[in-house]
Design a protein around this motif. Structure first.
Motif, PDB file in Angstrom:
ATOM      1  N   UNK A 171      38.467  -0.675  28.279  1.00 53.44           N
ATOM      2  CA  UNK A 171      38.738   0.693  28.727  1.00 53.44           C
ATOM      3  C   UNK A 171      38.116   1.698  27.766  1.00 53.44           C
ATOM      4  N   UNK A 172      38.137   1.366  26.488  1.00 56.23           N
ATOM      5  CA  UNK A 172      37.498   2.260  25.518  1.00 56.23           C
ATOM      6  C   UNK A 172      36.184   1.598  25.114  1.00 56.23           C
ATOM      7  N   UNK A 173      35.315   2.364  24.522  1.00 54.43           N
ATOM      8  CA  UNK A 173      34.038   1.745  24.164  1.00 54.43           C
ATOM      9  C   UNK A 173      33.956   1.375  22.688  1.00 54.43           C
ATOM     10  N   UNK A 174      34.980   1.756  21.936  1.00 53.94           N
ATOM     11  CA  UNK A 174      34.881   1.507  20.505  1.00 53.94           C
ATOM     12  C   UNK A 174      36.137   0.789  20.034  1.00 53.94           C
ATOM     13  N   UNK A 175      36.096  -0.526  20.068  1.00 50.22           N
ATOM     14  CA  UNK A 175      37.268  -1.287  19.641  1.00 50.22           C
ATOM     15  C   UNK A 175      37.314  -1.368  18.122  1.00 50.22           C
ATOM     16  N   UNK A 176      38.396  -0.925  17.534  1.00 48.48           N
ATOM     17  CA  UNK A 176      38.528  -1.058  16.078  1.00 48.48           C
ATOM     18  C   UNK A 176      39.687  -1.970  15.690  1.00 48.48           C
ATOM     19  N   UNK A 177      40.483  -2.369  16.679  1.00 49.22           N
ATOM     20  CA  UNK A 177      41.543  -3.309  16.331  1.00 49.22           C
ATOM     21  C   UNK A 177      41.290  -4.643  17.025  1.00 49.22           C
ATOM     22  N   UNK A 178      41.903  -5.670  16.502  1.00 45.85           N
ATOM     23  CA  UNK A 178      41.678  -6.996  17.067  1.00 45.85           C
ATOM     24  C   UNK A 178      42.721  -7.958  16.560  1.00 45.85           C
ATOM     25  N   UNK A 179      42.477  -9.251  16.774  1.00 45.01           N
ATOM     26  CA  UNK A 179      43.411 -10.265  16.299  1.00 45.01           C
ATOM     27  C   UNK A 179      42.897 -10.800  14.966  1.00 45.01           C
ATOM     28  N   UNK A 180      43.719 -10.682  13.955  1.00 46.13           N
ATOM     29  CA  UNK A 180      43.338 -11.152  12.628  1.00 46.13           C
ATOM     30  C   UNK A 180      44.133 -12.402  12.264  1.00 46.13           C
ATOM     31  N   UNK A 181      43.616 -13.166  11.332  1.00 42.96           N
ATOM     32  CA  UNK A 181      44.228 -14.411  10.861  1.00 42.96           C
ATOM     33  C   UNK A 181      44.431 -15.383  12.030  1.00 42.96           C
ATOM     34  N   UNK A 182      45.246 -16.409  11.797  1.00 46.63           N
ATOM     35  CA  UNK A 182      45.413 -17.382  12.873  1.00 46.63           C
ATOM     36  C   UNK A 182      46.813 -17.997  12.870  1.00 46.63           C
ATOM     37  N   UNK A 183      47.052 -18.789  13.905  1.00 45.11           N
ATOM     38  CA  UNK A 183      48.339 -19.465  14.018  1.00 45.11           C
ATOM     39  C   UNK A 183      49.469 -18.452  14.086  1.00 45.11           C
ATOM     40  N   UNK A 184      50.625 -18.825  13.503  1.00 42.98           N
ATOM     41  CA  UNK A 184      51.738 -17.878  13.573  1.00 42.98           C
ATOM     42  C   UNK A 184      51.600 -16.782  12.526  1.00 42.98           C
ATOM     43  N   UNK A 185      50.512 -16.801  11.770  1.00 37.99           N
ATOM     44  CA  UNK A 185      50.251 -15.685  10.859  1.00 37.99           C
ATOM     45  C   UNK A 185      49.358 -14.645  11.527  1.00 37.99           C
TER      46      UNK A 185
END
Lengths: 169, 447, 318
Positions: free
Chosen positions: C171-185
């Motif tokens: 929806x936006x063209x500038x993603x600055x957030x995301x999924x960091x690390x992995x697993x339950x962290x």
């Protein structure tokens, strides 16, 4: 306010290597080179990935910085905080435990006075416990840089530590 | 002496170099295929050979190849899975280090069969030194015309590249591997679409293990029918077994499938028996994900038949009394090892390696780790044992990829066979910290 | 067009339709719950596993049942397929397990959560969860962070549906957030302190199934069930301008997109409408928003009140 241009830059040899790697993938798929470039970066810039360094790589690959952070924080080989000159990654998964790695980890902890995840006060050694490195028949083992040190015992470990100390001071 | 195919020449000095490998007959299979066989004929030979995937799942390789979609004008990719990360498994590493050209030859044949013009070897990041060995060998192969354009004047073009991971067990799962090769987080994809239809960069893709691809060389050389004569029944050919734990001779062995577990475990040619004259307590025959077998089910099945190193015999008895051949990571426990501690250790491993995408695995692996940690350190409750069984059941089968099952099986099987030891840990919280429970009592088996 | 039978109800759907969407076409009880799937977001779904169903017959051609439960949101129907959702004990058991997994690290701070009353996880737990907990370990905790001046991220409540990431991507063209690390962290984040600043970023609040992303202009202002949601529109040069304004008396407390019965917004709205247009004069009120009778938001029966008034008016006129 002063604007500071990013001062980070790869060595010319590394840039040539990166160029070679990017060319291994079809045009527009340069992101595929990211994981390997992060290895090169970590090796060249003190064993860890700073935000500045990751932003520089994002720029090189023409991808968003968050795409680099997402990847760098997923894989366990990347250090996102400063570490010592020598990073000891000791395998502590089942098969290595069967042949006594836990005693060796205790020994390192006592000798260097650090716990896993910590760095010695002089900035020389970082101890990391890691999951299976694929050396199950040759344990206990640890990886330092690209080298596997296998079939370790306390005597071998003490020798290794003193050699590493000499080499890196 | 069992028949050797993959490791037959590994003792020859400098076999890792092109010149020696070539002198020993290397690349003759490529000559045969490119000059005398069509790609489909190569696929046919592999089908006839009965070769099964050596990465752990044991899926027939020829059948996997025949699923690849062939839309016009879309490139296809062959990916070699060299992410070897299953605890207990260190066979691919041995093969690539000792005789890298065998893998390259196998990949040329397989790429030709599948119609791929670019192939990648995805290798775990920790094996960086092997990546360098492979790149060197690839350069030699290219220099001698086995890679590049118009190989042997056949009109066939092929490039092979190596690309590393960076520490993530999950990237051994084929769709996570593809994601990682695209420079992303190793999150497995939802299937379908299967990689054979939409894989790397949405193109048809086949992912095969190092050992599987290396085995294609001898299949082309001797023919699929001949290869199928090696081994036993549907377990054709030879298999690399990496043996570790409390045995006299840990290492990588090539066995002809059908060898008895007893011979493998106790003969001097292979493991050489339990170390320090101790007794066997348990064995995990196929890498950490497969069910653990208590000592009385290792060399014999529940029916009392001799247990063999085959896909079928190792899984005889299902999950109740059997296990799996898996990746061939053969982990042996002597009488002084603690099953609870090891189960906790493996749970911690899967907790650490879960990608975190789907809820049962993300939350369940961490939960099992924490409960097992409590039990191991003397803070368990009796209800924790059934809780663990219940958590493992809620994970199993309900996740996006097989990591959920891989995390659930070791816990479920350890409790199934060693429940008393878990109970002892809970009822003797002080003793369990300093003393081993000892050998599990041999139950009377109901046949 | 393939025919599929879900819990005994047969429906004909377009080629390529997922089991979930086929069920939604029928509506009612047979629709599996979804915590991560969002029909307006590409690639969403498959992760939460709450929509697992049992395929008892694969298709007319290949009638074999599928060996494992499948995610209905990402499995396409085949002609002759037979699916059990509420009629399968296996499904109900698995769903109970999934709800438990989603809750073990969830803070259960509903009394102080802005999402309470319109929370998908709350509803899911009410319907499929069990009383009490078997989880005796320490829960995972994250610090609250502000991402931009309008949005607060309370990661501790997050169930990792990835919807907000897809929203930022699509929806936006500038993603600055995301999924960091992995697993339950693993966590949703920007990694460095960075404001999410985009005209459409406010939509991450609407797509969030729990109270992980909340509207800072509305935080702790009121419980949602004390407000009257009204369909309203305005001329907006950035978006469709069609929204729901949540009123208390004559005051607009918050603005959201218009959500359908599956809690999905009909159209995304811009930040100006959402955060900066709280003046009633700037909106044309269309009338009360239809909210499911089961929802706590309906407890004020304002729709009934209003319709009664309308009817009385009608009577008078007649």
């Amino acid at each position: 306010m002063e604007t500071t241009e990013s001062k980070i830059q790869f060595k010319p040899e590394s840039l040539a290597e990166i160029d070679r790697i990017i060319k291994q993938f079809p045009e527009g798929k340069q992101k595929s080179a990211l994981i390997r470039i992060l290895h090169i970066a970590q090796h060249e810039f003190g064993n860890w990935l700073s935000v500045e360094l990751m932003d520089y790589i994002a720029d090189l690959l023409k991808i968003k910085p968050i795409e680099v952070y997402e990847v760098a924080s997923f894989y366990s080989m990347y250090n996102l905080n400063p570490v010592g000159k020598v990073v000891m990654e000791v395998c502590h998964t089942g098969p290595c435990c069967l042949v006594g790695v836990e005693k060796l980890i205790k020994h390192i902890e006592n000798t260097l006075n650090i716990k896993p995840g910590e760095t010695t006060a002089d900035g020389m050694f970082t101890l990391k416990t890691v999951e299976c490195l694929g050396a199950c028949g040759y344990g206990p083992m640890m990886q330092i840089g690209e080298t596997y040190h296998e079939k370790l015992n306390i005597e071998k470990l003490d020798n290794l530590l003193s050699v590493l100390r000499q080499q890196n001071s | 002496m069992g028949r050797k195919i993959l490791l037959e020449k590994t003792d020859i000095e400098n076999i890792h170099t092109y010149n020696v490998y070539r002198k020993e007959g290397g690349y003759s299979a490529v000559e045969k295929a490119l000059k005398k066989m069509t790609p489909d004929e190569v696929v046919e030979e592999v089908k006839k050979s009965g070769l099964r995937g050596r990465g752990g799942a044991g899926f027939p390789a020829g059948m996997k190849w025949s699923f690849i979609a062939k839309p016009e004008g879309v490139p296809r990719y062959l990916l070699c899975n060299a992410d070897e990360s299953e605890p207990g498994t260190f066979k691919d590493r041995f093969l690539m280090e000792k005789i890298p050209h065998l893998l390259i030859e196998g990949m040329i044949l397989s790429s030709y069969a599948l119609g791929c013009n670019t192939s990648y070897i995805y290798i775990r990041g920790e094996y960086m030194w092997i990546l360098r060995i492979l790149e060197k060998a690839l350069a030699e192969a290219r220099q001698h015309g086995w890679l590049g354009k118009n190989i042997l004047n056949s009109g066939y073009n092929l490039e092979i590249y190596v690309s590393p991971g960076a520490g993530a067990y999950i990237c051994g799962e084929e769709t996570a591997l593809i994601e990682s090769l695209e420079g992303k987080r190793g999150n497995p994809r939802m299937k379908p679409p299967f990689p054979a239809v939409k894989g790397l960069w949405q193109s048809p893709t086949v992912v095969n293990n190092v050992e599987t691809l290396s085995s294609v060389v001898s299949i082309v050389n001797i023919g699929g029918d001949e290869y199928a004569k090696i081994g036993l029944g549907k377990s054709t050919g030879t298999k690399l077994i990496s043996a570790c734990g409390n045995i006299r001779k840990p290492g990588v062995y090539e066995i002809e499938l059908g060898l008895s577990v007893e011979e493998f475990l106790y003969s001097d040619e292979y493991c050489g028996g339990i170390n320090d004259g101790k007794r066997l307590k348990a064995c995990i025959p196929g890498g950490s994900s497969v069910p653990v077998l208590p000592h009385y089910l290792v060399t014999k099945t529940a029916k009392g038949e001799q247990r063999l190193m085959t896909y079928e015999s190792l899984s005889d008895g299902g999950f109740a009394t059997g296990s799996m051949l898996g990746s061939g990571g053969f982990i042996v426990f002597d009488e002084d090892q603690c099953i609870v501690r090891n189960t906790w250790n493996f749970s911690r491993f899967y907790h650490h390696e879960s990608c975190g995408q789907c809820s049962p695995c993300r939350e369940g692996t961490g939960w099992m780790d924490k409960v097992l940690h409590r039990i191991e350190y003397g803070k368990g409750n009796m209800r924790d044992i059934d809780l663990l069984v219940s958590i493992s059941k809620n994970i199993e089968g309900n996740t996006i990829c097989p990591l959920g099952d891989a995390a659930a099986w070791p816990v479920a099987s350890a409790i199934r066979h060693f429940r008393e030891e878990f109970e002892w840990h809970i009822s003797e919280p002080v003793k369990c910290l300093e003393k081993n429970y000892g050998l599990v009592k041999e139950p009377i088996l109901e046949v | 067009m393939p025919k599929v039978t879900i819990d005994g109800i047969t429906i004909e759907v377009e080629e390529g339709t997922t089991i979930m969407n086929a069920a939604r076409k029928v509506g009612g009880e047979i629709v599996p719950p979804a915590m991560c799937y969002y029909s307006k977001l590409n690639k969403s779904g498959g992760k939460c596993r709450t929509c697992l169903v049992e395929v008892t017959k694969g298709s007319e051609k290949d009638p074999r049942p599928m060996p494992k439960l499948v995610a209905s949101c990402s499995t396409t129907v085949m002609d002759g397929m037979e699916v059990s959702n509420k009629t399968s004990q296996k499904v109900l058991d698995a769903r109970k397990g999934v709800v438990e997994f989603l809750l073990i690290n969830h803070p259960l701070d509903c009394p102080v959560c802005d999402q309470a009353g319109e929370c998908d996880l709350q509803n899911l737990s009410y319907e499929h969860g069990t009383e009490g907990t078997r989880f005796e370990e320490k829960k995972r905790v994250f610090d609250k962070i502000d991402i931009g001046k309008y949005i607060q991220l309370h990661m501790t409540r997050c169930i990792m549906c990835y919807r907000c990431v897809y929203t930022a991507d699509q929806i936006t063209n500038e993603r600055v957030h995301g999924v960091l690390k992995r697993g339950d962290a693993s966590e949703i984040g920007t990694y460095i302190e960075k404001a999410i600043d985009n005209d459409f970023c406010g939509n991450v609040i609407d797509v969030c199934p729990v109270g992980a992303l909340t509207d800072k202009t509305f935080r702790f202002k009121s419980r949602v069930w004390f407000l009257n949601p009204m369909d309203a529109h305005r001329n907006c040069d950035k978006c469709c301008g069609k929204a729901v304004v949540w009123m208390f008396g004559d005051e607009i407390y918050r603005v959201t997109g218009r959500k359908d019965q599956y809690a999905e917004v009909e159209e995304f709205i811009c930040n100006t409408c959402r955060f900066e247009t709280k003046d009633l004069a700037k909106w044309t009120i269309e009338g009360p928003r239809q909210i499911s009778r089961e929802s706590v938001i309906s407890q004020g029966h304002y729709v009934t009140h209003l319709s009664k008034i309308e009817n009385k008016n009608k009577e008078k006129i007649e």
